[in-house]
Motif scaffolding. Sequence first.
Motif, short mmCIF file in Angstrom:
data_model
loop_
_atom_site.label_atom_id
_atom_site.label_comp_id
_atom_site.label_asym_id
_atom_site.label_seq_id
_atom_site.Cartn_x
_atom_site.Cartn_y
_atom_site.Cartn_z
N VAL A 83 -3.62 -7.27 -0.47
CA VAL A 83 -4.82 -6.62 -0.09
C VAL A 83 -5.34 -7.16 1.35
N ASN A 84 -5.69 -5.84 1.92
CA ASN A 84 -6.50 -6.27 3.22
C ASN A 84 -7.88 -6.38 2.92
N SER A 85 -8.31 -7.70 2.83
CA SER A 85 -9.69 -7.84 2.37
C SER A 85 -10.84 -7.48 3.44
N SER A 86 -10.31 -7.49 4.51
CA SER A 86 -11.44 -6.95 5.87
C SER A 86 -11.63 -5.60 6.11
N SER A 87 -11.06 -4.80 5.21
CA SER A 87 -11.12 -3.33 4.90
C SER A 87 -12.31 -3.00 4.38
N SER A 88 -13.04 -1.73 4.63
CA SER A 88 -14.25 -1.42 4.06
C SER A 88 -13.85 -0.62 2.64
N HIS A 89 -12.62 -0.51 2.42
CA HIS A 89 -12.40 -0.10 1.07
C HIS A 89 -11.51 -0.85 0.52
N PHE A 90 -10.99 -0.67 -0.81
CA PHE A 90 -9.86 -1.51 -1.47
C PHE A 90 -8.68 -1.17 -0.96
N ALA A 91 -8.24 -1.66 -0.08
CA ALA A 91 -6.99 -1.31 0.82
C ALA A 91 -5.79 -2.53 0.30
N LEU A 92 -4.73 -1.91 -0.26
CA LEU A 92 -3.73 -2.72 -0.51
C LEU A 92 -2.59 -2.08 -0.36
N THR A 93 -1.33 -2.87 -0.43
CA THR A 93 0.01 -2.34 -0.09
C THR A 93 1.00 -2.79 -1.15
N CYS A 94 1.91 -1.91 -1.49
CA CYS A 94 2.95 -2.15 -2.25
C CYS A 94 4.07 -2.08 -1.46
N ALA A 95 4.83 -3.27 -0.97
CA ALA A 95 5.93 -3.05 -0.14
C ALA A 95 7.26 -3.44 -0.68
N ASN A 96 8.43 -2.75 -0.39
CA ASN A 96 9.73 -3.17 -0.85
C ASN A 96 10.55 -3.73 0.07
N ALA A 97 10.99 -4.88 -0.24
CA ALA A 97 11.81 -5.90 0.81
C ALA A 97 12.81 -5.15 1.21
N GLY A 98 13.36 -4.11 0.58
CA GLY A 98 14.58 -3.31 1.24
C GLY A 98 14.38 -2.67 2.50
N ILE A 99 12.98 -2.34 2.73
CA ILE A 99 12.96 -1.93 4.03
C ILE A 99 13.26 -2.45 5.32
N SER A 100 13.93 -4.11 4.86
CA SER A 100 14.38 -4.88 6.22
C SER A 100 15.96 -4.25 6.03
N PHE A 101 16.45 -3.91 5.32
CA PHE A 101 17.86 -3.53 5.42
C PHE A 101 18.26 -1.89 5.32
N GLY A 102 17.45 -1.25 5.87
CA GLY A 102 17.56 0.20 6.53
C GLY A 102 17.14 1.16 5.26
N GLY A 103 16.43 0.74 4.11
CA GLY A 103 15.97 1.77 3.30
C GLY A 103 14.96 1.21 2.57
N GLY A 104 14.12 1.77 1.52
CA GLY A 104 13.22 1.38 0.64
C GLY A 104 12.05 2.25 0.53
N TRP A 105 10.95 1.68 0.25
CA TRP A 105 9.69 2.62 0.15
C TRP A 105 8.29 1.73 0.41
N MET A 106 7.24 2.15 0.45
CA MET A 106 6.07 1.61 0.34
C MET A 106 4.90 2.25 -0.30
N ALA A 107 4.05 1.81 -0.75
CA ALA A 107 2.78 2.43 -1.38
C ALA A 107 1.40 2.02 -0.83
N THR A 108 0.61 2.58 -0.48
CA THR A 108 -0.87 2.27 0.14
C THR A 108 -1.89 3.18 -0.58
N THR A 109 -3.18 2.22 -0.86
CA THR A 109 -4.17 2.89 -1.37
C THR A 109 -4.89 3.56 -0.19
N ASP A 110 -5.72 4.57 -0.64
CA ASP A 110 -6.70 5.32 0.21
C ASP A 110 -8.21 4.73 0.06
N SER A 111 -9.19 5.51 0.72
CA SER A 111 -10.64 5.14 0.82
C SER A 111 -11.17 5.32 -0.44
#
Length: 286
Positions: A83-111
Amino acid sequence: MKIRSHPSFLHLLIMLFVASVQSAHVAAAGGTGPGIYKGSYSSDAPGGDYGAVTIIVDGQGNTACNFHSTPTNDERITVGGMVNSSSSHFALTCANAGISFGGGWMATTDSASIAGQSLSGTWKSVFGPSPPITGTFTATFVSGLSPIDPAAITGLWYQPGMHDGGFNFLFADQGLYVTYMGVTFWAVSFDGKPVGVPLGSPYWLISDVGPQTVLPGTAFSVNVFAPPNPPTTQVGPAQAEPQGSLKIVFFDCKLATATLTGSTFVPSNLSWNLHKLVGAANGPGC
């Protein structure tokens, strides 16, 4: 005797109440929002993937996420977001460790996301297909973080589709003990010569004592040890060798992740997405 409240005093109380509500709302919108959120996701492409979402935020703002596909039953399980606690809204990410190996996905919340209430946002493939696969998700706060019943965790766990071995989680009076029993499924060579432990060698690990309570989505680590060179049938005393540590995150009493780091038997970090295979006899349901 009657006590009359002065109008200005009542006005002050009302102002203080309104201010406290507004402050609580701001804190909820931009805070770390620990708890469990559940909902659904879908793909932007017609006929694309869709399924169920579980996002857990721990007390330090770290996230554990599971995007579970309905059509394929595959799971995108990650524990690397925050969670980015300094954001004006509840901003969090779900990050796949696979992005370091040439593939993967990620999810982020909006405002529109609010801590302790609801999440919405987008997900996309990273370093994969071009153009990337994209979609949206929503989730609602369902509960805070309560300890998982130790008896429900106790049992045998494994990663579906992998046949190298499995884990035994056992809660004793002192805390959680972890045992891994399997064989090496990696082969490392340098200039054509094998390096490290041969493929198919027995690989057994046992931990020191872990925590007495486990919270959903909250990581903990235990040191692990192995018999030397690896285990053999030889009879006699053996000094256990340190083999790094296991970082474990339980989503609930059916799903967990484990990552091994610092082992001298292993060429790099190893990670498992674990499902409970069987529990103790007469244990609680899950």
